[in-house]
Enzyme design. Structure first.
Site, PDB file in Angstrom:
ATOM      1  N   LYS A 111       0.869  -1.175   0.000  1.00 50.55           N
ATOM      2  CA  LYS A 111       0.000   0.000   0.000  1.00 50.55           C
ATOM      3  C   LYS A 111       0.907   1.225   0.000  1.00 50.55           C
ATOM      4  CE  LYS A 111      -2.189   3.459   2.294  1.00 50.55           C
ATOM      5  NZ  LYS A 111      -1.843   4.369   1.199  1.00 50.55           N
ATOM      6  N   GLU A 161       9.295   2.168  10.974  1.00 52.44           N
ATOM      7  CA  GLU A 161      10.368   3.171  10.925  1.00 52.44           C
ATOM      8  C   GLU A 161       9.691   4.524  10.763  1.00 52.44           C
ATOM      9  OE1 GLU A 161      13.268   2.664  11.819  1.00 52.44           O
ATOM     10  OE2 GLU A 161      13.160   0.481  11.825  1.00 52.44           O
ATOM     11  N   CYS A 216      13.548  11.565   6.304  1.00 52.90           N
ATOM     12  CA  CYS A 216      13.463  11.211   7.724  1.00 52.90           C
ATOM     13  C   CYS A 216      14.799  11.486   8.412  1.00 52.90           C
ATOM     14  CB  CYS A 216      13.061   9.759   7.872  1.00 52.90           C
ATOM     15  SG  CYS A 216      14.100   8.661   6.900  1.00 52.90           S
ATOM     16  N   GLU A 243       9.349  17.283  14.571  1.00 55.02           N
ATOM     17  CA  GLU A 243       9.769  17.054  13.179  1.00 55.02           C
ATOM     18  C   GLU A 243       9.009  18.037  12.279  1.00 55.02           C
ATOM     19  OE1 GLU A 243       8.496  13.491  10.974  1.00 55.02           O
ATOM     20  OE2 GLU A 243      10.585  13.236  10.368  1.00 55.02           O
TER      21      GLU A 243
HETATM   22  P1  NAD Z   1       2.330   9.075   7.081  1.00 53.30           P
HETATM   23  O1  NAD Z   1       2.522   8.471   8.425  1.00 53.30           O
HETATM   24  O2  NAD Z   1       1.330  10.147   6.939  1.00 53.30           O
HETATM   25  O3  NAD Z   1       1.917   7.946   6.016  1.00 53.30           O
HETATM   26  C1  NAD Z   1       2.720   6.792   5.808  1.00 53.30           C
HETATM   27  C2  NAD Z   1       1.862   5.716   5.184  1.00 53.30           C
HETATM   28  O4  NAD Z   1       0.866   5.314   6.132  1.00 53.30           O
HETATM   29  C3  NAD Z   1       1.105   6.155   3.926  1.00 53.30           C
HETATM   30  O5  NAD Z   1       1.052   5.099   3.005  1.00 53.30           O
HETATM   31  C4  NAD Z   1      -0.274   6.455   4.481  1.00 53.30           C
HETATM   32  O6  NAD Z   1      -1.298   6.367   3.505  1.00 53.30           O
HETATM   33  C5  NAD Z   1      -0.412   5.363   5.520  1.00 53.30           C
HETATM   34  N1  NAD Z   1      -1.414   5.627   6.559  1.00 53.30           N
HETATM   35  C6  NAD Z   1      -1.927   6.819   6.945  1.00 53.30           C
HETATM   36  N2  NAD Z   1      -2.858   6.628   7.906  1.00 53.30           N
HETATM   37  C7  NAD Z   1      -2.922   5.289   8.134  1.00 53.30           C
HETATM   38  C8  NAD Z   1      -3.693   4.485   9.002  1.00 53.30           C
HETATM   39  N3  NAD Z   1      -4.588   4.995   9.840  1.00 53.30           N
HETATM   40  N4  NAD Z   1      -3.496   3.155   8.973  1.00 53.30           N
HETATM   41  C9  NAD Z   1      -2.577   2.600   8.127  1.00 53.30           C
HETATM   42  N5  NAD Z   1      -1.842   3.325   7.279  1.00 53.30           N
HETATM   43  C10 NAD Z   1      -1.997   4.656   7.284  1.00 53.30           C
HETATM   44  O7  NAD Z   1       3.785   9.545   6.608  1.00 53.30           O
HETATM   45  P2  NAD Z   1       4.162  10.337   5.266  1.00 53.30           P
HETATM   46  O8  NAD Z   1       3.677  11.743   5.415  1.00 53.30           O
HETATM   47  O9  NAD Z   1       3.785   9.549   4.084  1.00 53.30           O
HETATM   48  O10 NAD Z   1       5.762  10.307   5.333  1.00 53.30           O
HETATM   49  C11 NAD Z   1       6.527  11.207   6.063  1.00 53.30           C
HETATM   50  C12 NAD Z   1       6.944  10.611   7.396  1.00 53.30           C
HETATM   51  O11 NAD Z   1       7.647   9.390   7.163  1.00 53.30           O
HETATM   52  C13 NAD Z   1       7.912  11.496   8.152  1.00 53.30           C
HETATM   53  O12 NAD Z   1       7.548  11.490   9.518  1.00 53.30           O
HETATM   54  C14 NAD Z   1       9.263  10.802   7.965  1.00 53.30           C
HETATM   55  O13 NAD Z   1      10.202  11.064   8.976  1.00 53.30           O
HETATM   56  C15 NAD Z   1       8.851   9.370   7.936  1.00 53.30           C
HETATM   57  N6  NAD Z   1       9.855   8.539   7.263  1.00 53.30           N
HETATM   58  C16 NAD Z   1      10.605   7.685   8.019  1.00 53.30           C
HETATM   59  C17 NAD Z   1      11.599   6.921   7.419  1.00 53.30           C
HETATM   60  C18 NAD Z   1      12.431   5.960   8.238  1.00 53.30           C
HETATM   61  O14 NAD Z   1      12.994   5.032   7.660  1.00 53.30           O
HETATM   62  N7  NAD Z   1      12.518   6.152   9.540  1.00 53.30           N
HETATM   63  C19 NAD Z   1      11.818   7.006   6.051  1.00 53.30           C
HETATM   64  C20 NAD Z   1      11.031   7.893   5.302  1.00 53.30           C
HETATM   65  C21 NAD Z   1      10.040   8.646   5.927  1.00 53.30           C
END
Ligand code: NAD
Length: 483
Positions: free
Chosen positions: A175, A250, A284, A384
């Site tokens: 997804k 992560e 991130c 963040e």
């Molecule tokens: P997000 O948490 O908004 O979304 C991540 C994923 O989760 C998306 O596919 C989203 O559709 C899904 N999602 C949203 N609500 C959900 C729910 N209720 N249940 C299940 N899935 C759900 O994050 P984002 O805005 O896409 O990405 C940015 C974030 O990701 C930042 O906080 C960044 O630091 C983090 N990030 C972390 C790493 C790492 O390896 N630590 C790498 C890249 C990004």
């Protein structure tokens, strides 16, 4: 006419049961629709899960080298399409050409890397306490896994979950993030063309609260590998462990670079600036705090301000120094944090505004921003931001620098710039972060070593990438052989 992309289930490209689609627009020019994607529901996810469960035992029983061959062919197909994928990534996520090309190459390299790992599943043999007996362990696939990925590395992160999952014999439902799903669609397309059996990979686009939630709600899913924000990840981890699924999340970061007096200050500004403003601060591992010794504070501030001012901002396809934010929501969130910082009493040295005239009119552009006079209790030093905003914090010695660096809820990546061996080693020992770097920027990872965070940056259950990337997707069986 923009293309309408479909879900992939049981080896077929299909429409969502809802019959609805949604548009993805170019962050540099929101008049351009990059594509339309299926607005799927839990019912679509459930169908994909059933397909993955049906395909599981056959794929698990396929010899590792054969699984590796499919991954190698996928890497090669991705390689043939790398120019097209680079352009798509610029269009859907806003990256500059250089950033996008680097990320596409990373996805290709990851598939080649795990193609080799697929032949390499090891176990251990131990002497038994009984006569005529032997003890050994073997690694088996976890089963059917749900992969939930963010928009900021929309091809590399799906690749670094998919490749080890498939190499080790799991079946998968991917997804992707709704903001940038076209490049992960391309991976699935290449897996299909490479001859992956039907049902081994399934791809469903749509809202996280529907499509993602159905993954951790379904009892037939054995594990969830999630990358995204700490708020969503924490919720995912709680929900997924409710029925004892294996889970790996992560999440966010608030990554510091410590600048000590022995560092070359101009070089420090290059390193910190690269970490803070590269990928528009949407990594991130982005550097969002420069923790600077007071002896070089003024000089560093001058240098980092000049660095930020030298960055040309523009559409990613023109390969500028920095592209736009991915979405209006992300832009608004960064602008809000800039207001918060100013209201908290920090000084905007440069930047601080949305770019909106001329070519910027239809995009989510913001200036690279440097705050000085930041103290560690401010929200801009703790939360963040996920935008091109750097907080510069003065400290009087190494001990204080380390204390400030660790005084946040996150612990993903951290770096120190110093020529002092003792400081470098003490930093490595005492920094609370999953990645510790000396004389390097906080961003940038190698694919063959583990990656993951401490504290609220990670569930800290499993690491991704390298050999460690296989651990989440495999389980150990212990065999007692009395002959
Ligand atoms: P997000 O948490 O908004 O979304 C991540 C994923 O989760 C998306 O596919 C989203 O559709 C899904 N999602 C949203 N609500 C959900 C729910 N209720 N249940 C299940 N899935 C759900 O994050 P984002 O805005 O896409 O990405 C940015 C974030 O990701 C930042 O906080 C960044 O630091 C983090 N990030 C972390 C790493 C790492 O390896 N630590 C790498 C890249 C990004």
């Amino acid at each position: 006419m923009p293309r309408t992309y479909r879900n992939y289930c049981s080896g077929e490209w299909i429409e969502s049961k809802t019959g609805d689609t949604y548009p993805v627009t170019n962050p540099a020019d929101t008049d351009e629709v990059v594509g339309r994607f299926q607005l799927s529901s839990a019912a679509d996810t459930n169908r994909a899960i059933e397909a993955a469960v049906d395909a599981q035992s056959e794929w698990a029983g396929t010899p590792g080298p054969e699984r590796g061959t499919v991954l190698r062919r996928t890497a090669s197909l991705l390689e043939n399409r790398s120019d097209e994928l680079t352009e798509t990534l610029c269009r859907e996520e806003g990256k500059t050409r250089d950033e996008a090309a680097g990320e596409v190459q990373r996805a290709i390299d990851i598939f080649y890397y795990y193609a080799e790992k697929a032949r390499d599943f090891d176990g251990t043999v131990k002497p038994s306490s009984s006569t005529d007996s032997e003890l050994h362990t073997k690694r088996e696939p976890l089963g059917t896994v749900g992969l939930i990925t963010p928009w900021n590395y929309p091809i590399a992160i799906p690749a670094w979950k998919l490749a080890p999952a498939l190499a080790s014999g799991n079946t998968v439902i991917l997804k992707p993030a709704s903001e940038a799903p076209a490049v992960s669609h391309a991976i699935v397309d290449c897996l299909d063309e490479a001859g992956l059996p039907a049902g081994v990979v399934n791809f469903v686009t749509g809202p996280g609260s529907e499509v993602g939630a159905a993954l951790y709600d379904h009892e037939a899913v054995d594990g969830i590998s999630f990358t995204g924000s700490t708020s969503v990840g924490t919720m995912v981890a709680r929900a997924a462990t409710d029925d004892l699924k294996r889970v790996q999340c992560e999440m966010g970061g608030k990554n510091p670079t410590i600048v000590m007096p022995s560092a070359d200050v101009d070089e420090a500004a290059e390193i910190v600036g690269g970490g803070a403003f590269g990928t528009t601060g949407q990594s991130c591992t982005a550097c969002s705090r420069a923790i600077v010794h007071e002896d070089v504070y003024d000089e560093f501030l001058e240098s980092i301000t000049a660095h930020a001012e030298s960055i040309d901002v523009g559409p990613g396809l023109e390969n500028p120094g920095m592209g736009p934010h991915v979405s209006d929501d992300e832009l608004e969130s960064t602008l809000e944090y800039i207001d918060v910082g100013a209201n908290e009493g920090a000084t905007i040295e440069t930047g601080g505004s949305r770019l909106s005239d001329g070519q910027y009119d239809r995009g989510h552009f913001v200036e690279p921003t440097v705050f000085s006079g930041v103290t560690n209790d401010m929200r801009i030093a703790q939360e963040e931001i996920f935008g091109p905003v750097l907080s510069v914090i003065a400290v009087s010695d190494f001990a204080e620098a380390l204390e400030v660096a660790n005084d946040v809820e996150f612990g993903l990546s951290a770096s120190i710039l110093t020529q002092d061996l003792t400081e470098a080693n003490r930093f490595v020992d005492e920094i609370e972060a999953g990645v510790a770097k000396v004389n390097e920027k906080t961003t940038g990872l190698e694919l063959h070593v583990p990656f993951g965070g401490y504290k609220n940056s990670s569930t800290n259950t499993y690491r991704e990438q390298g050999d460690a990337g296989l651990d989440f997707f495999t389980t150990t069986k212990t065999v007692y052989m009395n002959y």
